[in-house]
Design an enzyme around this catalytic site. Structure first.
Site, short mmCIF file in Angstrom:
data_model
loop_
_atom_site.label_atom_id
_atom_site.label_comp_id
_atom_site.label_asym_id
_atom_site.label_seq_id
_atom_site.Cartn_x
_atom_site.Cartn_y
_atom_site.Cartn_z
N CYS A 121 0.79 -1.23 0.00
CA CYS A 121 0.00 0.00 0.00
C CYS A 121 0.83 1.28 0.00
CB CYS A 121 -0.94 0.02 1.21
SG CYS A 121 -1.90 -1.50 1.38
N HIS A 376 -9.08 2.84 -2.51
CA HIS A 376 -7.67 2.55 -2.23
C HIS A 376 -7.09 1.69 -3.35
CE1 HIS A 376 -4.02 1.28 -0.43
NE2 HIS A 376 -4.48 0.30 0.33
N CYS A 406 -0.78 2.31 6.47
CA CYS A 406 -0.38 0.98 6.89
C CYS A 406 -0.03 0.18 5.64
CB CYS A 406 -1.49 0.30 7.69
SG CYS A 406 -3.07 0.14 6.85
N GLY A 408 0.45 -3.81 3.98
CA GLY A 408 0.24 -5.24 4.09
C GLY A 408 1.52 -5.98 4.45
#
Length: 421
Positions: A121, A376, A406, A408
């Site tokens: 991300c 996203h 955050c 993954g």
């Protein structure tokens, strides 16, 4: 209670008192030096719902070609001067082939190199950091950092793992779906369904207002593309000029009626309080301040610094609560020096936790809404947030922004930017 009154109530509950003094680091990052890494153009495509929205029939390479052409046209940069394009991407098979081919098809010369950056991300922010590092040590003078994802074209699924990984007590957690991590955060840190739905309502309401007020227009470069009508199967030419995931009139009461998306892990995460699966791209043009001045490029912002942290994969969502303090320490800033924060709303559970844990003023965070409302697109988000941040700082005539997400597999990333527009 009206949506606006509820927003005001949430703001009152979560706002912290701003300090009147400035930290030693603030004056330093506001200084202007010839070797500063600056951004002279920033833009993005609209973000559209994967497999349903405006880009459901647009291939990944076409999204990349469009955003590259948009940067070239908007900035007026001579494409011969662009030495490298770094593309942040997560899901595209053989992304290096796509990146290089799209750069050439977008009208850049064979002398423009390409690379791909991937950290889930945060891939878009990683692409910015990668080019900033190359520019800082004179590997190149001018580059374009891109974040890109077509989640309509590519699926997010981990490959089969070896017995060694599956027998490791922590590594094996990386094969679990992200919904599991959201419920872990909610359970471990006592984040209720009510809290999550109220933050989701706020995201949609803010995004709806930003769109209606026209605040996002200078972020977005419209895209003319092919779209196939799912009913008639007729191919149409359409121009997509706005984010299509926003749900106008979203209320807490409506969100509270949505059933749990992952009942096998917990009751709090739903399709209404989690980020949307989305297609989109964003890009920024980067160089040193001295180069921008020599080329006559308008400086709209400065990249200061970014950093990354690691944490347990099972609670990966709290990454910003670790990455933001780390980047503030590295830059000598306090949270009160920061005018605006962009924190990716992967799930409302992590968003609620990070805002509360850091004691952030909610009126400074995701003021145009976030991923719960607009989506996203994994590799694009890190760059998209920077485009949004610079646009809103300019609108407010403010200076310092922090972006974070955050990541993954258990990471967090954050970066500091200064508006000069």
């Amino acid at each position: 209670m009206s949506a606006q009154r509820r927003l005001d109530a949430i703001s009152g509950q979560l706002s912290s008192t701003s300090a009147t003094t400035q930290s030693p680091g603030l004056q330093k990052i506001l200084e202007k030096n010839p070797d500063d890494i600056v951004i002279t153009c920033a833009t993005r495509t609209p973000l559209t719902k994967a497999r349903k929205g405006g880009f459901k029939d647009t291939p990944t390479d076409e999204l990349l070609i469009h955003v590259l052409k948009a940067i070239k046209d908007k900035s007026g940069i001579n494409p011969d001067l662009v030495e490298d394009v770094c593309v942040g991407n997560v899901l595209q098979p053989a992304p290096g082939f796509v990146a290089r081919s799209a750069v050439l098809a977008a009208g850049f010369p064979v002398t423009t190199a390409t690379s791909v950056a991937s950290r889930f991300c945060s891939s878009g922010l990683l692409s910015i950091q990668t080019l900033a590092s190359s520019i800082a040590i004179d590997v190149i003078d001018v580059g374009i950092a891109v974040g890109l994802e077509s989640m309509s074209s590519n699926r997010d699924a981990p490959p089969p793992m070896s017995e060694t990984i599956m027998s490791h007590p922590i590594a094996k957690d990386n094969v679990e779906p992200m919904g599991w991590t959201s419920e872990n955060v909610a359970r471990d840190f006592h984040i209720t369904r009510e809290m999550q739905d109220k933050f989701a309502e706020m995201s949609h309401n803010r995004a709806e207002r930003a769109q209606k007020e026209g605040w996002t227009k200078d972020e977005i470069s419209p895209v003319t593309t092919k779209w196939i009508d799912p009913k008639t199967k007729e191919a149409k030419t359409v121009t997509v000029d706005k984010d299509d995931g926003i749900r106008p009139g979203t209320t807490y009461e409506g969100l509270a009626k949505i059933r749990s998306a992952f009942p096998q892990w917990g009751p709090t995460t739903t399709g209404g309080n989690a980020s949307q699966v989305t297609d989109g791209a964003a890009a920024v043009l980067m160089m040193k301040r001295s180069t921008a001045q020599r080329l006559g490029q308008p400086i709209i912002g400065k990249y200061v610094k970014s950093t990354v942290v690691g944490l347990e994969p099972r609670i990966m969502g709290i990454g910003p609560s670790l990455a933001i303090p780390k980047i503030l320490k590295k830059t000598g800033l306090t949270k009160d020096d920061v005018d605006l924060f962009e924190i990716n709303e992967a799930f409302a559970s992590m968003y609620v936790y990070c805002v509360n844990e850091l004691g952030l003023d909610i009126d400074k965070v995701n003021v145009r809404g976030g991923a719960i409302a607009i989506g996203h697109p994994l590799g694009a988000t890190g760059t998209r947030q920077v485009v949004t941040l610079l646009s809103e700082l300019k609108r407010r005539k403010q200076k310092v922004g922090v972006t974070s997400m955050c990541v993954g597999t258990g990471m967090g990333m954050a970066g500091v930017f200064v508006s000069e527009a």
